[in-house]
Design a protein around this motif. Structure first.
Motif, short mmCIF file in Angstrom:
data_model
loop_
_atom_site.label_atom_id
_atom_site.label_comp_id
_atom_site.label_asym_id
_atom_site.label_seq_id
_atom_site.Cartn_x
_atom_site.Cartn_y
_atom_site.Cartn_z
N ASP A 47 0.83 -1.21 0.00
CA ASP A 47 0.00 0.00 0.00
C ASP A 47 0.86 1.26 0.00
O ASP A 47 0.49 2.28 -0.58
CB ASP A 47 -0.91 0.02 1.24
N GLU A 153 -0.04 11.48 -5.00
CA GLU A 153 -1.39 11.10 -4.53
C GLU A 153 -1.35 10.58 -3.10
O GLU A 153 -2.26 10.83 -2.31
CB GLU A 153 -1.99 10.03 -5.44
N LYS A 154 -0.27 9.87 -2.75
CA LYS A 154 -0.20 9.27 -1.41
C LYS A 154 0.44 10.19 -0.37
O LYS A 154 0.01 10.20 0.78
CB LYS A 154 0.59 7.97 -1.45
N ASP A 202 -5.75 2.14 -11.99
CA ASP A 202 -6.33 3.31 -11.33
C ASP A 202 -7.73 3.58 -11.92
O ASP A 202 -7.88 3.65 -13.14
CB ASP A 202 -5.41 4.52 -11.58
N TYR A 368 -7.19 13.00 -10.54
CA TYR A 368 -6.32 12.34 -9.56
C TYR A 368 -7.08 12.16 -8.26
O TYR A 368 -8.06 12.86 -7.99
CB TYR A 368 -5.04 13.16 -9.33
N THR A 369 -6.61 11.25 -7.48
CA THR A 369 -7.29 10.97 -6.21
C THR A 369 -6.32 11.18 -5.05
O THR A 369 -5.16 10.74 -5.11
CB THR A 369 -7.80 9.51 -6.19
N ASP A 370 -6.81 11.80 -4.03
CA ASP A 370 -6.00 12.01 -2.82
C ASP A 370 -6.04 10.72 -1.97
O ASP A 370 -7.07 10.37 -1.42
CB ASP A 370 -6.60 13.19 -2.03
N HIS A 371 -4.92 10.01 -1.94
CA HIS A 371 -4.86 8.77 -1.13
C HIS A 371 -4.15 8.99 0.20
O HIS A 371 -3.86 8.04 0.91
CB HIS A 371 -4.10 7.68 -1.91
N SER A 372 -3.87 10.24 0.51
CA SER A 372 -3.05 10.50 1.70
C SER A 372 -3.75 10.09 3.00
O SER A 372 -3.10 9.81 4.00
CB SER A 372 -2.66 11.97 1.77
N LYS A 373 -5.07 10.02 2.96
CA LYS A 373 -5.79 9.63 4.18
C LYS A 373 -5.67 8.12 4.42
O LYS A 373 -5.71 7.65 5.55
CB LYS A 373 -7.28 10.00 4.06
N GLU A 374 -5.55 7.39 3.31
CA GLU A 374 -5.46 5.92 3.44
C GLU A 374 -4.06 5.49 3.82
O GLU A 374 -3.87 4.50 4.53
CB GLU A 374 -5.83 5.25 2.11
#
Ligand code: SF4
Ligand code: SF4
Ligand code: SF4
Length: 723
Positions: A47, A153-154, A202, A368-374
């Motif tokens: 991940d 994104e991460k 994606d 794009y997707t914000d994956h920083s919360k995951e």
């Protein structure tokens, strides 16, 4: 993804836990340490990993592997699935000689169309310039590299608005095929990049591409299965998009159409790229000056040396030379072509826009997707960091900045942060382990010192016991002689002789017991554990043997001289073993009846008798076995005085007595007393019997060598019937 699942990049069985992958990785939490069969291994958190491939280069043990779709691609092809290829321009640069025959072989297997991604790159260039000019979008970061996109994104959502919102060459090519060529084929990307799998999976790329077939795995499969055919080539003409895979390829394309006046920041490299983004984020957040755009690639030498090329290909410059040739071929001489050399940038751009006039830019816009919360990397507070440093035995500033990198992290602080995020343990800190080993060494040395001291003490005790045992053994001969004399000379003493013989057997038994006890002591010496009980038993039994020996020696008169000597020596043995006791001596409790039992079992056991005491002046005092409920305990000195419970006699003795009463005669576990116990005692023993037991024995005095108060006789009073 659970950590147990095999991630896109994963650690194989070659890992030796050298930590080099950690040092190369741009993501603090993408590698984590585990213990496997007692060994340290560094595995990948799928991940957190951005598939940058840096660990492949860093690992000297070929312990990193990756997954792609090569197997599935060929299986589907064999099943008759309709598949077309999107071919990375780097494929021609990597395999200039095999290129055509391999494509022919794939065609033979059923591949429908072959489209070069260089064509998609031309669309990307068109889309970038169009979007920049129409939206006055400066400072954008190029996004053909999925590792860079994944990182932002991460881990840097602040930079998401700066990612160019136009698809990569691969996806522009795929969109063109799907939307403008109206092909329904599944699309396979022949790819130099591990991370492209993240891009095609994606949701923002709509599943247009189904397979990431990497150069390395493809060519391995092709060679194993001897796949080659009549020469084939890609089908759509392209331009300078072919140089996207080389460092600065995008920049060169933008300069081609926009002139070289603007500043395009070119940045590559698995480490440098992400350090640059840190700084760039600061510039963006602080509103500082930005370049016209950033040409960003994860791989230091561009995609032509991507993460999924064959390792041998990565060692030489051949790919760059091949790409240079492709670049020159891409430039035309005619005046109507966007890639014509004789035109100004403005004219080229005009022709490029004309070429793609039928394309709708909106088809190529990328989200794009914000994956920083995951995927969070927790930041410890100062206190939490201090706590971790403490657990790592890093108390001083110097200890916290050793920064030796043995753990894989550049600094001790990074290691502490990795520990805070659960990715590593203090045991992987070289200096922590060194400290621990030094402490262990000190403890071991201390233990060794103690062992030597204890060994010396125990050896000394062993020597003492051995001396006494030897002395007893020597006296056995004399005892044997005495017994024979007694047997031969006095038929009247037959009964006593029998008793002595029995006692002799007991002495032999005792000797065995003593031997066992000594063996036990030796065992204890080895284990360094003190077990005084055995010694205590030996002492107690020796005492009692001494008592019996004394009694029987007294019975035998002069014939029992030898026996008296052995009694004396057994007494010495008892005395010499008694110092080894750690428990209090047991003379204070008659409840330890087995000792007393041993003393009297050999004698004729008489119940309902009187025990009397003869004091030093031979004043015979009968002590009736009274039924008075005594409750005397302790060791009061009893002088010649009447006691109401004693009936007709009073004990005349100046020595300390132990009186243990019991309310229940059943508690008396020994039968008292021999009918002929009036013989000479080497010590003086005092016995008082009451109705509810009533045995008084001053064992210490009994066991004390003779003299003292003189003769004390014990005899039985047949009148007493209260036992
Ligand atoms: S591929 Fe890159 S991000 Fe993933 S573990 Fe290796 S070095 Fe780290
Ligand atoms: S570099 Fe990483 S993956 Fe390779 S052997 Fe060392 S610890 Fe294992
Ligand atoms: S001292 Fe320990 S934590 Fe610091 S860099 Fe070296 S191994 Fe890593």
């Amino acid at each position: 993804m659970s950590m147990a699942e095999k991630s896109l990049v994963y650690t194989n069985e070659n890992c030796i836990g050298c930590n080099k992958c950690i040092s190369a990785c741009p993501v603090l939490t993408a590698n984590y340490a585990i213990e496997q069969n007692g060994e340290n291994k560094i595995v990948v958190n799928g991940d957190a990993c951005i598939a940058c491939g840096a660990c492949f280069d860093a690992c000297e043990h070929e312990a990193r592997s990756y997954q792609d779709d090569t197997e599935r691609f060929f299986e589907d092809l064999k099943r008759g699935e309709k598949i077309s290829l999107l071919l990375a321009p780097a494929f021609l640069a990597n395999y200039p000689k095999e290129y055509a025959s391999v494509l022919g072989g794939l065609k033979d297997l059923g591949i429908n169309h072959i489209i070069s991604v260089s064509f998609g790159a031309d669309i990307t260039t068109w889309g970038y310039i169009k979007y920049i000019t129409e939206h006055n979008f400066t400072g954008g970061i190029s996004q053909p590299c999925p590792a860079v996109v994944g990182y932002i994104e991460k881990y840097m959502p602040e930079l998401l608005p700066k990612l160019m919102p136009v698809h990569s060459p691969l996806m522009c090519g795929a969109i063109y095929i799907k939307k403008y060529m109206k092909l329904s084929d599944k699309l396979a990307f022949i790819s130099p990049c591990i991370a492209k799998k993240m891009e095609i999976e994606d949701p923002n790329t709509y599943g247009y591409v189904s397979y990431n077939v990497t150069f390395d795995h493809l060519m391995d499969y092709v060679r194993k299965h001897n796949i080659k055919g009549k020469n084939a080539s890609d089908e759509i003409e392209y331009g300078l998009g072919s140089i996207y895979p080389m460092p600065g390829g995008l920049k060169e394309n933008v300069y081609w159409f926009c002139g070289e006046e603007m500043f395009i920041r070119q940045v590559e490299g698995e480490k440098h790229m992400y350090e640059f983004l840190e700084d760039y984020k600061e510039r963006v957040l602080k509103g500082r000056k930005l370049p016209f755009m950033v040409d960003a690639l994860n791989c230091a030498n561009g995609c032509v040396y991507g993460t999924a090329i064959e390792p041998e290909k990565a060692k030489v410059d051949d790919n760059l030379y091949a790409l240079q040739e492709i670049k020159e071929r891409s430039k035309r001489n005619g005046r109507n072509h966007p890639f014509s050399k004789g035109l100004s940038p403005k004219q080229r751009l005009h022709r490029l826009n004309s070429k793609f006039a039928k394309l709708d830019i909106n088809d190529f816009i990328r989200k794009y997707t914000d994956h920083s919360k995951e995927i969070t990397i927790k930041k410890p507070s100062r206190e939490e960091l201090d706590k971790i440093y403490g657990s790592m035995e890093k108390r001083t500033e110097h200890e916290r900045t050793i920064n030796c990198s043995a753990c894989g992290y550049e600094t001790c602080e990074k290691m502490a942060r990795a520990i805070y995020n659960g990715c590593n343990t203090k045991n992987n800190c070289l200096h922590y382990m060194k400290n621990m080993i030094e402490k262990e060494k000190e403890t071991a040395e201390e233990l060794s010192r103690e062992m030597h001291e204890k060994n010396a003490i125990i050896e000394q005790k062993n020597r003492k016991i051995s001396e006494v045992v030897e002395s007893v053994a020597n006296d056995f001969g004399l005892l044997d002689k005495s017994i024979h004399e007694m047997a031969a000379g006095n038929t009247n003493n037959a009964e006593e002789s029998t008793n002595i013989n029995l006692l002799m057997m007991k002495v032999v038994d005792f000797s065995d017991e003593l031997k066992k006890a000594l063996e036990g002591i030796e065992t204890l010496t080895r284990s360094l554990q003190s077990n005084n009980e055995e010694i205590t038993n030996v002492a107690d039994e020796t005492n009692l043997l001494s008592l019996n020996a004394s009694i029987e020696a007294a019975r035998a008169g002069s014939a029992g001289r030898g026996f008296a000597i052995i009694a004396e020596n057994i007494k010495k043995l008892a005395d010499s073993t008694s110092p080894f006791r750690s428990q209090p001596t047991r003379h204070s409790s008659i409840c330890q009846s087995r000792n007393i039992l041993l003393s009297f079992l050999y004698n004729n056991q008489v119940e309902n008798t009187e025990i009397s005491v003869h004091n030093a002046s031979s004043n015979r005092l009968a002590l009736p076995l009274s039924s008075s409920p005594w409750s005397v305990t302790g060791m009061p000195p009893i002088q010649q005085q009447a006691h109401s419970a004693m009936g007709q006699n009073t004990l005349l003795h100046g020595k300390t007595l132990l009186v243990i009463p019991t309310a229940d005669p059943d508690h008396i576990t020994l039968p008292l007393f021999t009918k002929s116990i009036s013989g000479y005692f080497r010590g003086h023993a005092l016995l008082i019997e009451g109705a509810e037991l009533a045995l008084v024995i001053h064992l210490d005095e009994l066991l004390t060598a003779g003299g003292g108060e003189g003769d004390v006789q014990l005899h039985l009073d047949q009148r007493a019937t209260n036992f």
